[in-house]
Scaffold this motif. Structure first.
Motif, short mmCIF file in Angstrom:
data_model
loop_
_atom_site.label_atom_id
_atom_site.label_comp_id
_atom_site.label_asym_id
_atom_site.label_seq_id
_atom_site.Cartn_x
_atom_site.Cartn_y
_atom_site.Cartn_z
N VAL A 130 34.67 -6.12 14.60
CA VAL A 130 33.49 -6.31 13.76
C VAL A 130 32.28 -5.67 14.42
O VAL A 130 32.08 -5.80 15.62
N ASP A 131 31.48 -4.97 13.60
CA ASP A 131 30.26 -4.36 14.13
C ASP A 131 29.29 -4.13 12.98
O ASP A 131 29.64 -4.29 11.81
N SER A 132 28.07 -3.73 13.35
CA SER A 132 27.04 -3.46 12.34
C SER A 132 26.36 -2.15 12.68
O SER A 132 26.86 -1.37 13.49
N GLN A 133 25.22 -1.93 12.08
CA GLN A 133 24.40 -0.75 12.28
C GLN A 133 25.25 0.52 12.27
O GLN A 133 25.88 0.81 11.26
N TRP A 136 25.90 -14.45 15.96
CA TRP A 136 24.54 -14.97 15.83
C TRP A 136 23.99 -14.68 14.43
O TRP A 136 23.90 -13.52 14.03
N PRO A 137 23.60 -15.72 13.70
CA PRO A 137 23.01 -15.50 12.38
C PRO A 137 21.77 -14.60 12.48
O PRO A 137 20.95 -14.75 13.38
N ASN A 138 21.66 -13.67 11.56
CA ASN A 138 20.51 -12.75 11.44
C ASN A 138 20.39 -11.76 12.58
O ASN A 138 19.36 -11.08 12.70
N ALA A 139 21.41 -11.62 13.41
CA ALA A 139 21.37 -10.66 14.51
C ALA A 139 21.55 -9.25 13.97
O ALA A 139 21.84 -9.03 12.80
N MET A 140 21.38 -8.29 14.85
CA MET A 140 21.55 -6.87 14.55
C MET A 140 20.66 -6.47 13.36
O MET A 140 21.13 -5.95 12.36
N MET A 141 19.39 -6.77 13.53
CA MET A 141 18.36 -6.46 12.53
C MET A 141 18.65 -7.13 11.19
O MET A 141 18.33 -6.60 10.13
N GLY A 142 19.27 -8.30 11.23
CA GLY A 142 19.55 -9.06 10.02
C GLY A 142 20.86 -8.72 9.34
O GLY A 142 21.21 -9.34 8.33
N GLU A 143 21.61 -7.77 9.86
CA GLU A 143 22.86 -7.38 9.21
C GLU A 143 23.96 -8.43 9.33
O GLU A 143 24.85 -8.48 8.49
N VAL A 144 23.92 -9.24 10.37
CA VAL A 144 24.89 -10.33 10.50
C VAL A 144 24.31 -11.52 9.75
O VAL A 144 23.36 -12.15 10.20
N THR A 145 24.87 -11.80 8.59
CA THR A 145 24.35 -12.90 7.78
C THR A 145 24.78 -14.23 8.39
O THR A 145 25.77 -14.30 9.15
#
Length: 140
Positions: free
Chosen positions: A7-10, A78-87
């Motif tokens: 799992v990843d974001s950005q 973490w909720p809202n981490a990665m500039m809010g991308e992790v809901t």
């Protein structure tokens, strides 16, 4: 066959590096699911060699009872981490799951993880591949 969820974001760079390392060590003896918080992250993970990929909350929820381990940066919990991308729902799905989570202590949030290493990403991935992952993939 063992199935791992990354799992990843950005931009998906951390997960892409994890997937490349997994593929170089285990080849096609494992199945890797790429779950991105956005299409760019998912696309990068697929390019790195993930077998399947999906984007968003619902695929993450659906995967939780179908994989053997979850890998990624610690901020995916973490909720809202990665500039809010992790809901908040994504973070809850990951942390509430009984599945083994193997997380790298990299994040952009204003947090300090006391006792965690400040090693470069390649070193952290190498550590991830050693003990915690060897245990779950010992028969692969």
């Amino acid at each position: 066959m063992k199935r791992l969820c990354v799992v990843d974001s950005q931009g998906g760079g951390i997960a892409a590096a994890i997937i490349k390392s997994l593929k170089s060590r285990y080849g096609e003896s494992i199945e890797i699911w790429a779950l991105g918080t956005n299409a760019v992250a998912t696309s990068q993970m697929l390019r790195a060699g993930a077998n399947r990929g999906a984007t968003g909350e619902n695929p993450l929820f659906r995967a939780m009872d179908q994989v053997d381990a979850i890998l990624g940066p610690v901020a995916i919990t973490w909720p809202n981490a990665m500039m809010g991308e992790v809901t908040p729902r994504m973070a809850e799905a990951i942390t509430s799951s009984d599945i083994l989570k193997i997380l790298i202590p990299l994040h952009q949030e204003n947090m300090v993880l006391v006792g965690s290493s400040r090693e470069p990403l390649p070193h952290l991935i190498e550590m991830m591949m050693d003990e915690p992952l060897k245990e779950i993939l010992r028969n692969v």
